[in-house]
Design a protein around this motif. Structure first.
Motif, PDB file in Angstrom:
ATOM      1  N   PRO A   1       0.801  -1.231   0.000  1.00  0.00           N
ATOM      2  CA  PRO A   1       0.000   0.000   0.000  1.00  0.00           C
ATOM      3  C   PRO A   1       0.834   1.281   0.000  1.00  0.00           C
ATOM      4  O   PRO A   1       0.387   2.301  -0.544  1.00  0.00           O
ATOM      5  CB  PRO A   1      -0.814  -0.122   1.299  1.00  0.00           C
ATOM      6  N   SER A   2       2.018   1.239   0.569  1.00  0.00           N
ATOM      7  CA  SER A   2       2.861   2.441   0.593  1.00  0.00           C
ATOM      8  C   SER A   2       3.440   2.751  -0.779  1.00  0.00           C
ATOM      9  O   SER A   2       3.983   3.836  -0.993  1.00  0.00           O
ATOM     10  CB  SER A   2       3.993   2.279   1.602  1.00  0.00           C
TER      11      SER A   2
ATOM     12  N   TYR B   1      -5.157   2.448   1.215  1.00  0.00           N
ATOM     13  CA  TYR B   1      -4.413   2.914   0.049  1.00  0.00           C
ATOM     14  C   TYR B   1      -4.490   4.436  -0.087  1.00  0.00           C
ATOM     15  O   TYR B   1      -5.477   5.068   0.285  1.00  0.00           O
ATOM     16  CB  TYR B   1      -4.949   2.266  -1.217  1.00  0.00           C
ATOM     17  N   SER B   2      -3.456   4.988  -0.673  1.00  0.00           N
ATOM     18  CA  SER B   2      -3.482   6.401  -1.029  1.00  0.00           C
ATOM     19  C   SER B   2      -4.304   6.582  -2.296  1.00  0.00           C
ATOM     20  O   SER B   2      -4.321   5.706  -3.167  1.00  0.00           O
ATOM     21  CB  SER B   2      -2.055   6.923  -1.253  1.00  0.00           C
ATOM     22  N   PHE B   3      -4.984   7.727  -2.398  1.00  0.00           N
ATOM     23  CA  PHE B   3      -5.784   7.973  -3.597  1.00  0.00           C
ATOM     24  C   PHE B   3      -5.927   9.467  -3.842  1.00  0.00           C
ATOM     25  O   PHE B   3      -5.876  10.285  -2.927  1.00  0.00           O
ATOM     26  CB  PHE B   3      -7.169   7.326  -3.489  1.00  0.00           C
ATOM     27  N   ILE B   4      -6.103   9.795  -5.123  1.00  0.00           N
ATOM     28  CA  ILE B   4      -6.477  11.145  -5.565  1.00  0.00           C
ATOM     29  C   ILE B   4      -7.612  10.926  -6.561  1.00  0.00           C
ATOM     30  O   ILE B   4      -7.380  10.517  -7.703  1.00  0.00           O
ATOM     31  CB  ILE B   4      -5.309  11.890  -6.234  1.00  0.00           C
ATOM     32  N   CYS B   5      -8.827  11.155  -6.133  1.00  0.00           N
ATOM     33  CA  CYS B   5      -9.996  10.788  -6.941  1.00  0.00           C
ATOM     34  C   CYS B   5     -10.920  11.983  -7.154  1.00  0.00           C
ATOM     35  O   CYS B   5     -10.761  13.028  -6.527  1.00  0.00           O
ATOM     36  CB  CYS B   5     -10.775   9.659  -6.261  1.00  0.00           C
TER      37      CYS B   5
ATOM     38  N   ASP C   1     -14.131   0.447  -1.528  1.00  0.00           N
ATOM     39  CA  ASP C   1     -13.342   0.459  -0.297  1.00  0.00           C
ATOM     40  C   ASP C   1     -11.866   0.571  -0.646  1.00  0.00           C
ATOM     41  O   ASP C   1     -11.259  -0.368  -1.163  1.00  0.00           O
ATOM     42  CB  ASP C   1     -13.603  -0.822   0.501  1.00  0.00           C
ATOM     43  N   LYS C   2     -11.298   1.731  -0.392  1.00  0.00           N
ATOM     44  CA  LYS C   2      -9.897   1.965  -0.718  1.00  0.00           C
ATOM     45  C   LYS C   2      -8.974   1.591   0.436  1.00  0.00           C
ATOM     46  O   LYS C   2      -7.763   1.800   0.361  1.00  0.00           O
ATOM     47  CB  LYS C   2      -9.708   3.429  -1.120  1.00  0.00           C
TER      48      LYS C   2
END
Length: 326
Positions: A154-155, A170-174, A166-167
């Motif tokens: 995840p990193s 995790y990192s996200f930009i959505c 369901d993220k």
């Protein structure tokens, strides 16, 4: 250590891939010596010749080199970034250029497209896992999370654009295709109220999240507007007094062509709103109103995730670029 080699390719390539993965994951640092040919031969239970050929393969990949008295060592290398986008478009190009510019020369980016095809997505991702330092991925669906992504640390994984699933950690930009879309319509209400109907051109093969339709219908109920969803673009005929919301750039062009043939002017005779801004929308006629996240910002934030190594969880706002087409 007993290592099982598959039959899908040669032992030489499989061994080279294993050592490359160890290098990319930081087991062997830049300029650090690698174990000797004899050591690796014993470790992986392969012949010295297999190790020697694997080293030759890694030298061709510019991951290792050798000098007399020092043996084989890891070269000063670029970090490898896996970037998997859905499909090419002008705004994805803006994202990519921003991403590359912010990363700089230390990083090598391999760009792939999956065309919203789950099989292609899984095939590309399966081949990539273990071969890169970081993974930046646009999923193939807004609501279905690919199980393959669970195999990535995840990193080291950043999710882009889609994300109504369901993220986990995790990192996200959505972007938000529901509430944010609704709020953008509310912001445009004074302009939209001039029209007798809103038509959402939503082609049946579109991968745009269907939940945007629910948000449009909710807006129309709350503000006593009439709306219609058209899934066959050939049936979308430009009429006076109608405001059109259009996802695909090709459909925007078709509507502009139709209007010119009929002598109708956007912003005066009908309304036109495009999804995802492009430079072209600033200059067509007197400007096409667009709803869009900041794709350059997405690219910049994605690069920062890699260069700073800090987790990020962000929904970018949907911005209204109001021009004279409504």
């Amino acid at each position: 250590m007993k290592t099982t080699f598959g039959s899908h390719t040669t032992k030489v390539k499989q061994l080279a891939d294993m050592i490359e993965q160890d290098i990319l994951m930081g087991r062997y640092e830049a300029n650090a010596s690698l174990p000797s040919i004899n050591q690796l031969s014993a470790t992986y239970q392969v012949s010295r010749d297999t190790v020697f050929k694997a080293f030759a393969d890694l030298r061709e990949r510019k991951l290792i080199d050798s000098t007399p008295g020092k043996g084989y060592y890891v070269t000063n290398r670029q970090e490898k970034i896996f970037l998997l986008l859905d499909e090419y478009s002008p705004f994805k190009n803006t994202l990519y250029n921003s991403f590359i510019r912010k990363l700089g020369r230390k990083y090598k980016v391999d760009l792939w497209f999956h065309q919203y095809n789950e099989h292609i997505f899984n095939t590309i991702l399966h081949e990539a896992i273990g071969r890169y330092n970081y993974y930046v991925v646009m999923n193939f669906d807004n609501e279905k999370f690919s199980p393959l992504l669970n195999k990535i640390n995840p990193s080291r994984l950043l999710l882009l654009d889609f994300g109504k699933f369901d993220k986990k950690n995790y990192s996200f930009i959505c972007q938000n295709f529901d509430t944010a879309f609704y709020q953008a319509l509310v912001q445009l209400h004074d302009s939209l109220a001039r029209y007798r109907k809103i038509v959402f051109l939503y082609p049946h093969d579109s991968k745009h999240p269907y939940s945007s339709i629910d948000s449009l219908q909710e807006y129309c109920r709350n503000y006593h507007m009439h709306c219609e969803v058209v899934q066959d673009e050939s049936e979308c005929l430009v009429e006076k007094g109608v405001a059109y919301i259009v996802i695909r750039q090709t459909d925007v062009v078709d509507i502009i062509k139709q209007s010119r043939q009929q002598g109708l002017k956007p912003g005066k005779d009908f309304g036109l709103i495009a999804y995802n801004d492009t430079p072209a929308y600033q200059v067509i006629d007197e400007g096409i109103t667009a709803l869009s996240i900041d794709w350059e910002q997405m690219g910049s934030l994605a690069a920062r995730f890699i260069t700073e190594g800090s987790p990020i969880q962000v929904f970018l706002p949907t911005e209204v670029h109001l021009r004279k087409s409504v």
